[in-house]
Scaffold this motif. Structure first.
Motif, PDB file in Angstrom:
ATOM      1  N   ASP A   1      13.106  59.783  25.395  1.00  0.00           N
ATOM      2  CA  ASP A   1      12.800  60.619  26.557  1.00  0.00           C
ATOM      3  C   ASP A   1      14.078  61.269  27.097  1.00  0.00           C
ATOM      4  O   ASP A   1      14.089  62.452  27.450  1.00  0.00           O
TER       5      ASP A   1
ATOM      6  N   TYR B   1      11.444  54.622  15.600  1.00  0.00           N
ATOM      7  CA  TYR B   1      10.391  54.147  16.517  1.00  0.00           C
ATOM      8  C   TYR B   1       9.082  53.945  15.755  1.00  0.00           C
ATOM      9  O   TYR B   1       8.418  52.906  15.910  1.00  0.00           O
TER      10      TYR B   1
ATOM     11  N   LYS C   1       2.533  57.462  22.311  1.00  0.00           N
ATOM     12  CA  LYS C   1       3.683  57.355  23.207  1.00  0.00           C
ATOM     13  C   LYS C   1       4.618  58.540  23.024  1.00  0.00           C
ATOM     14  O   LYS C   1       5.088  59.152  23.996  1.00  0.00           O
TER      15      LYS C   1
ATOM     16  N   ASP D   1       7.041  50.540  15.237  1.00  0.00           N
ATOM     17  CA  ASP D   1       5.682  50.530  15.788  1.00  0.00           C
ATOM     18  C   ASP D   1       4.647  50.233  14.720  1.00  0.00           C
ATOM     19  O   ASP D   1       3.528  49.783  15.025  1.00  0.00           O
TER      20      ASP D   1
ATOM     21  N   TYR E   1       8.188  44.697  21.350  1.00  0.00           N
ATOM     22  CA  TYR E   1       7.698  45.603  22.392  1.00  0.00           C
ATOM     23  C   TYR E   1       8.827  46.058  23.318  1.00  0.00           C
ATOM     24  O   TYR E   1       8.846  47.213  23.766  1.00  0.00           O
ATOM     25  N   GLU E   2       9.755  45.151  23.579  1.00  0.00           N
ATOM     26  CA  GLU E   2      10.897  45.524  24.414  1.00  0.00           C
ATOM     27  C   GLU E   2      11.763  46.581  23.712  1.00  0.00           C
ATOM     28  O   GLU E   2      12.243  47.527  24.343  1.00  0.00           O
TER      29      GLU E   2
ATOM     30  N   LEU F   1      10.726  48.698  21.429  1.00  0.00           N
ATOM     31  CA  LEU F   1       9.965  49.952  21.411  1.00  0.00           C
ATOM     32  C   LEU F   1      10.080  50.682  22.752  1.00  0.00           C
ATOM     33  O   LEU F   1      10.241  51.910  22.789  1.00  0.00           O
ATOM     34  N   GLU F   2      10.011  49.916  23.835  1.00  0.00           N
ATOM     35  CA  GLU F   2      10.105  50.525  25.155  1.00  0.00           C
ATOM     36  C   GLU F   2      11.496  51.107  25.388  1.00  0.00           C
ATOM     37  O   GLU F   2      11.647  52.217  25.936  1.00  0.00           O
ATOM     38  N   GLU F   3      12.504  50.375  24.946  1.00  0.00           N
ATOM     39  CA  GLU F   3      13.873  50.866  25.071  1.00  0.00           C
ATOM     40  C   GLU F   3      14.070  52.141  24.248  1.00  0.00           C
ATOM     41  O   GLU F   3      14.692  53.110  24.707  1.00  0.00           O
ATOM     42  N   SER F   4      13.518  52.147  23.038  1.00  0.00           N
ATOM     43  CA  SER F   4      13.616  53.325  22.176  1.00  0.00           C
ATOM     44  C   SER F   4      12.915  54.521  22.803  1.00  0.00           C
ATOM     45  O   SER F   4      13.427  55.648  22.764  1.00  0.00           O
ATOM     46  N   ALA F   5      11.753  54.278  23.402  1.00  0.00           N
ATOM     47  CA  ALA F   5      10.990  55.357  24.037  1.00  0.00           C
ATOM     48  C   ALA F   5      11.781  55.970  25.190  1.00  0.00           C
ATOM     49  O   ALA F   5      11.770  57.188  25.391  1.00  0.00           O
ATOM     50  N   GLN F   6      12.477  55.123  25.939  1.00  0.00           N
ATOM     51  CA  GLN F   6      13.289  55.626  27.055  1.00  0.00           C
ATOM     52  C   GLN F   6      14.441  56.487  26.556  1.00  0.00           C
ATOM     53  O   GLN F   6      14.743  57.541  27.143  1.00  0.00           O
TER      54      GLN F   6
END
Length: 220
Positions: free
Chosen positions: A178, A153, A104, A157, A167-168, A170-175
């Motif tokens: 980015d 992250y 990711k 992970d 998972y939510e 992780l997705e927030e962290s990825a955003q």
């Protein structure tokens, strides 16, 4: 520490123990305990010295020192710049390790050229230390935050058991990662904007010169 040096130290300590035994009359077991304590202190001091060396700045080359002096940097400015760049280099290395540790994060890096841009900005600063203040956001906010975010992250992970909330998160962290990566790209663009403006001026001058030359040829 080298093996030969270690043997030499042990020999000296043993000799010191014998002298101590002869002078004080202390029994041998007590002497041995004293020698063991001395050895522990010796090795602890050696390890601490090694650790301090790792934190030290790399040697300043003659050419680099002359470059700093040529652009009018004081000794204090040179020390501050080198310390800042040493910290930044370590952060970029850590960021690269973090980015490469996750599919990711690698995707985010490829999308934003995060590592490439960070290294490019680092090189620009090395070439022109006087512009250090123009990279404040990159040096003291965006890069350190991105290192921390990617590290956290990876930590989350790595959890063996993940639920919906994990998972939510992780997705927030990825955003967020980015978005910060995009900010670093803007940092670079703003840093080189002045160079691009200078190039535009030079191009404009060159075009006008060519135009005049062509007009003069046509009038001949």
């Amino acid at each position: 520490m080298r093996k030969g040096k270690l043997i030499q130290i042990i020999a000296y300590l043993f000799l010191a123990g014998l002298v101590l035994r002869f002078i004080t009359g202390i029994h041998m077991p007590a002497v041995i305990v004293v020698l063991l304590i001395l050895m522990v202190l010796l090795f602890t001091g050696t390890k601490n010295k090694v650790g301090k060396k790792e934190d030290q700045l790399p040697n300043l080359t003659k050419s680099r020192e002359e470059h700093y002096e040529t652009i009018g940097m004081t000794d204090q400015e040179i020390d501050f710049f080198r310390d800042t760049m040493n910290t930044t280099k370590k952060q970029i290395v850590q960021l690269q390790e973090n980015m490469n540790a996750s599919t990711k994060l690698r995707a985010i890096d490829l999308r934003n050229d995060t590592l490439k841009v960070s290294k490019a900005l680092f090189k620009e600063l090395v070439k022109d230390p006087k512009k250090l203040h123009l990279a404040n956001h990159f040096l003291y906010t965006h890069l350190p935050n991105l290192v921390d975010l990617t590290g956290k992250y990876l930590e989350i992970d790595d959890h063996e058991i993940k639920n919906k909330q994990t998972y939510e998160k992780l997705e927030e962290s990825a955003q967020i990662i980015d978005q910060v990566s995009k900010l670093i790209k803007k940092d670079y663009e703003q840093f080189v904007a002045e160079d691009l403006e200078d190039l535009d001026v030079e191009i404009s001058v060159a075009k006008n010169s060519l135009k005049r030359d062509n007009e003069n040829k046509n009038n001949e």
